[in-house]
Enzyme design. Structure first.
Site, short mmCIF file in Angstrom:
data_model
loop_
_atom_site.label_atom_id
_atom_site.label_comp_id
_atom_site.label_asym_id
_atom_site.label_seq_id
_atom_site.Cartn_x
_atom_site.Cartn_y
_atom_site.Cartn_z
N CYS A 91 37.80 42.03 39.71
CA CYS A 91 37.58 41.32 38.19
C CYS A 91 37.34 41.33 37.08
O CYS A 91 36.24 42.20 36.82
CB CYS A 91 36.41 39.74 38.82
SG CYS A 91 36.68 38.52 37.95
N CYS A 246 40.09 33.64 35.22
CA CYS A 246 40.55 34.60 36.02
C CYS A 246 41.19 35.43 34.70
O CYS A 246 41.84 35.40 34.10
CB CYS A 246 42.16 34.36 36.75
SG CYS A 246 41.66 36.01 37.74
#
Length: 311
Positions: A91, A246
């Site tokens: 991530c 994100c």
């Protein structure tokens, strides 16, 4: 089972962070879901366990062996889990928050321009801290899975979101985890999107995908005189739902928009290599690096720490 945790976020993409410096914590999916639950737990988009890379390798994760072979200095591993308990490759926002967490634990010091190399299931990531306080991450190599034909045509998939009359063309981007990027024409269209349900992607990726909905906002001149691009984005993350940001998705959005811009440009070499991506949680910077790598930069904040009895 009582766990000591820290809550952190990068442009409001938030995480529960666990310091497992001995590498003996085995998180079950239901425990991850409990930690990430916004009503019964701490609440987060995902859970990050900081553990010794060697311990992760001993637990049977072959990628950890590959990390140490590629970079022996990557002694810490980011074990990332989505909020639904599923394991994810990595991530981008989480990497920055991981670096801030490691500094808070005294496991890293990036104040003098030093670099932190850390392991992820998406390979080795390298983080540095910029003078303004942002963390910049070399996200490593990226690719368009559809190859040159997909780039030339502008798409290799179709996406159908709730409320649309027909699917829209999309471009797949791989950053160690899968992404599918769809271009929209106006910010108002982006704002009106219903992302309470996951958009349908055809062909369906075997391991799911993050879907980025983007509006290219054109180019501008930065304070240093360099031409940069600007993109606005919303994202539906696999295993989570819509999130306020994100990191890998921002990279995918910038890379896709740049590919589309290059295809229609008289001089593709003049298309910006730096893009600012606006997300509901703030703004990040994406920059193409030499060697086929891409860099993500943005803030990382640790909000609070506490203990939770998982019962």
């Amino acid at each position: 089972m009582t766990l000591r945790f820290t809550k952190g976020h990068g442009t409001r993409n938030d995480f529960v962070l666990l310091a497992d410096t001995r590498g003996d914590l085995d998180l079950a999916p239901q425990q991850v879901r409990r930690l990430a639950d916004r009503r019964a737990g701490v609440g987060a988009d995902g859970v990050i366990r900081l553990a010794p890379t060697a311990a992760v390798a001993r637990a049977g994760e072959e990628v950890a062996d590959a990390v140490l072979a590629a970079e022996p200095r990557a002694i810490w591993f980011m074990d990332y889990r989505n909020g639904d308990g599923t394991v994810a490759e990595m991530c981008g926002n989480g990497v920055r928050v991981f670096a801030a967490f490691a500094e808070s634990l005294g496991l890293a010091d990036l104040s003098d321009g030093d670099e932190l190399a850390l392991g992820t299931r998406g390979g080795v990531k390298r983080v540095r801290r910029e003078p303004g306080g942002w963390y910049a991450v070399d996200m490593g190599p990226w690719s368009f899975p559809g190859g040159p034909d997909a780039v030339a045509s502008g798409s290799d998939a179709a996406v159908m979101a709730a409320g649309w009359d027909a699917p829209r063309p999309a471009l797949s981007v791989d950053l160690g985890n899968p992404h599918t990027v769809v271009a929209l024409s106006r910010p108002a269209e982006l704002d009106a999107l219903d992302l309470t349900r996951a958009p349908a992607v055809d062909p369906a990726p075997p391991h799911g995908t993050n879907v980025e909905l983007v509006v290219p906002l054109g180019e501008e001149t930065a304070s240093d005189g360099v031409t940069v691009g600007r993109v606005r984005m919303r994202v539906h993350e696999r295993g989570v739902g819509e999130t306020l940001s994100c990191g890998t998705g921002a990279c995918a959005a910038a890379l896709a928009v740049r590919a589309w811009a290059s295809a229609g440009a008289a001089d593709p070499d003049r298309v910006p290599t730096t893009w600012f991506v606006e997300v509901p949680g703030g703004e990040v910077r994406v920059r193409l690096l030499e060697g086929g790598h891409v860099e993500l930069a943005g803030p990382a904040e640790l909000a609070f720490s506490g203990e939770l009895d998982l019962g």
